[in-house]
Enzyme design. Structure first.
Site, short mmCIF file in Angstrom:
data_model
loop_
_atom_site.label_atom_id
_atom_site.label_comp_id
_atom_site.label_asym_id
_atom_site.label_seq_id
_atom_site.Cartn_x
_atom_site.Cartn_y
_atom_site.Cartn_z
N ILE A 66 27.30 39.79 56.25
CA ILE A 66 27.89 38.44 56.42
C ILE A 66 29.37 38.60 56.76
CG2 ILE A 66 28.38 36.22 55.35
CD1 ILE A 66 26.06 36.72 53.41
N GLY A 67 30.04 39.43 56.03
CA GLY A 67 31.47 39.64 56.26
C GLY A 67 32.00 40.65 55.28
N SER A 68 33.23 41.09 55.51
CA SER A 68 33.77 42.06 54.55
C SER A 68 35.15 41.63 54.09
CB SER A 68 33.81 43.45 55.17
OG SER A 68 34.27 43.39 56.47
N GLY A 69 35.48 42.06 52.89
CA GLY A 69 36.77 41.72 52.29
C GLY A 69 37.49 42.97 51.85
N GLY A 70 38.41 42.77 50.91
CA GLY A 70 39.29 43.86 50.48
C GLY A 70 38.58 45.07 49.92
N PHE A 71 37.54 44.86 49.10
CA PHE A 71 36.93 46.00 48.41
C PHE A 71 35.51 46.30 48.85
CE2 PHE A 71 40.11 44.54 45.27
CZ PHE A 71 40.93 45.66 45.35
N GLY A 72 35.02 45.59 49.81
CA GLY A 72 33.66 45.87 50.23
C GLY A 72 33.14 44.84 51.19
N ASP A 107 42.45 34.09 42.80
CA ASP A 107 42.35 34.33 44.26
C ASP A 107 41.75 33.10 44.94
OD1 ASP A 107 42.68 35.69 46.63
OD2 ASP A 107 40.90 36.94 46.41
N LYS A 115 27.03 41.61 47.33
CA LYS A 115 28.35 42.21 47.59
C LYS A 115 28.29 43.68 47.22
CE LYS A 115 32.69 40.45 47.18
NZ LYS A 115 33.80 39.79 46.51
#
Ligand SMILES: Nc1ncnc2c1ncn2[C@@H]1O[C@H](COP(=O)(O)OP(=O)(O)OP(=O)(O)O)[C@@H](O)[C@H]1O
Length: 373
Positions: A106-112, A224, A127
């Site tokens: 779906i998408g990625s962020g800071g840690f995974g 956050d 996640k």
């Protein structure tokens, strides 16, 4: 002659088979997220996979399951793990780590990264936290922070179903959540063709305020809050996601202070971060109210806060000169939006104690919905 040739060919193929297998495996790993191997029955399962899930009771965060207490978890004493489920609990609740199917990214962020998947016949979002990124300690701490969301059950909060740190963080950590929706609020804000009229904006503002009220009431500061962490459901409502920076609020709930022992170096995105967090002060639930104010501003202006500006200059400005995202004169002169603008400004007041609580915000927003809008 043919016999000898066949013999040689057989020998050659026998030698070649492991190499081919290895190549095939490598190829599969490129196209498929690593965590998928848990769902493959052919492969060896990790010897012990601790599962965390809501235990339907108050989670004693100071208790550490001895099985999980190795390596990083011992090292990060400021962020204790909640207890894993016992095998009996896992069986009685029908939880099966093996049955998680992981599909599209779906998408990625800071840690995974977050993948769409299937668990127990339900569409889920999985996640996968990359423990082996450049900041392993922060990744582990982020996973532990997300465990706090296991006990949060609210319509405006993405439900966390279960989590596992794999074989004591030796592989990867995963968090299984309800699949909340195809879009997040940031994507809605960015899409100029998707209208964001006042009613829709107020509904969203109320949903997020409700999520914050419940989170704060449960002794947790999210830390956050931003449009990218608000998922839009198919029925056009909001769910707060990503508790990877959250901290428990232990004392002085009225003031919303987080106990100094719980301080973490995990931080949210700088443009949404309250000045006291940028200064390195003890976080409070009021830091969420600040970020909420920036989120409301974004819904109104459909712009990115401090876009294109130097991060260090912005941080200095926010802390030292109360710099905030700006309003155009058109918005300021619009009397219909005066109340909304005023609420935003209150939310991002420099002093945490000047900011309204989530309860106050809810009262105000609800009254506006009922009588004035
Ligand atoms: N439960 C969920 N259901 C549907 N989509 C989700 C869910 N959780 C996260 N997403 C989506 O997955 C993507 C990645 O989420 P993630 O939280 O990892 O990244 P982020 O919030 O963009 O960045 P960061 O974690 O660095 O703040 C986002 O587009 C988000 O909307």
């Amino acid at each position: 002659m043919t016999k000898i040739f066949l013999q040689i060919l057989r020998l050659f193929l026998r030698r070649l088979r492991p190499v081919l297998n290895q190549m095939r495996e490598r190829q599969q790993n490129i196209h498929r997220p690593k965590a998928r191997r848990y769902s493959s029955r052919r492969r060896r399962k990790p010897s012990y996979v601790p599962i965390y899930a809501d235990t339907n009771s108050n989670m004693p965060t100071e208790v550490i399951n001895p099985d999980c207490d190795s390596g990083y978890s011992r090292e990060i004493d400021s962020c204790p793990m909640p207890p894993c489920l016992s095998s009996a609990q896992i069986v009685s609740r029908g939880l099966q780590f093996d049955d998680i199917e992981i599909n599209n990214l779906i998408g990625s962020g800071g840690f995974g990264a977050v993948y769409e998947g299937c668990y127990g016949g339900r569409r889920v979002a999985v996640k996968r936290i990359n423990i082996f990124n450049k900041n392993k300690r922060a990744a582990v701490e982020s996973f532990k922070a997300e465990l706090a969301a296991l006990r949060l059950k609210h319509t405006n909060i993405v439900r966390t179903i279960l989590a596992s740190a794999g074989d004591n963080f030796s592989d990867c950590a995963i968090i299984v959540m309800e699949y909340a929706g195809d879009l997040n609020l940031q994507q809605v804000i960015n899409d100029s063709r998707d209208p964001l009229p006042r009613e829709r904006r107020i509904t969203y503002s109320l949903d997020i305020a409700n999520a914050l009220f419940y989170t704060h009431d449960n002794g947790i500061a999210h830390l956050d809050v931003k449009p990218a962490n608000v998922i839009i459901t198919p029925d056009d409502r909001c769910k707060l996601a990503d508790f990877g920076c959250c901290q428990t609020v232990q004392d002085e709930i009225d003031e919303g202070h987080v106990s100094p022992t719980q301080r973490s170096y995990l931080t949210g995105t700088f443009a949404y971060r309250a000045p006291e967090l940028l200064r390195g002060d003890v976080p409070t639930t009021k830091a969420d109210i600040y970020s909420y104010g920036v989120t409301l501003w974004q819904m109104l202006t459909r712009e990115q806060p401090f876009a294109g500006e130097n991060q260090h200059v912005v941080i200095f400005g926010v802390v030292a000169y109360h710099l905030r995202p700006s309003f155009t004169t058109t918005v300021l002169n619009n009397m219909d939006e005066a109340w909304y603008v005023d609420a935003i400004m209150q939310c991002w007041s420099p002093k945490p104690e000047q900011r309204p609580t989530a309860t106050k915000l809810l009262e105000k927003l609800s009254s506006k919905t009922l009588f004035k809008w």
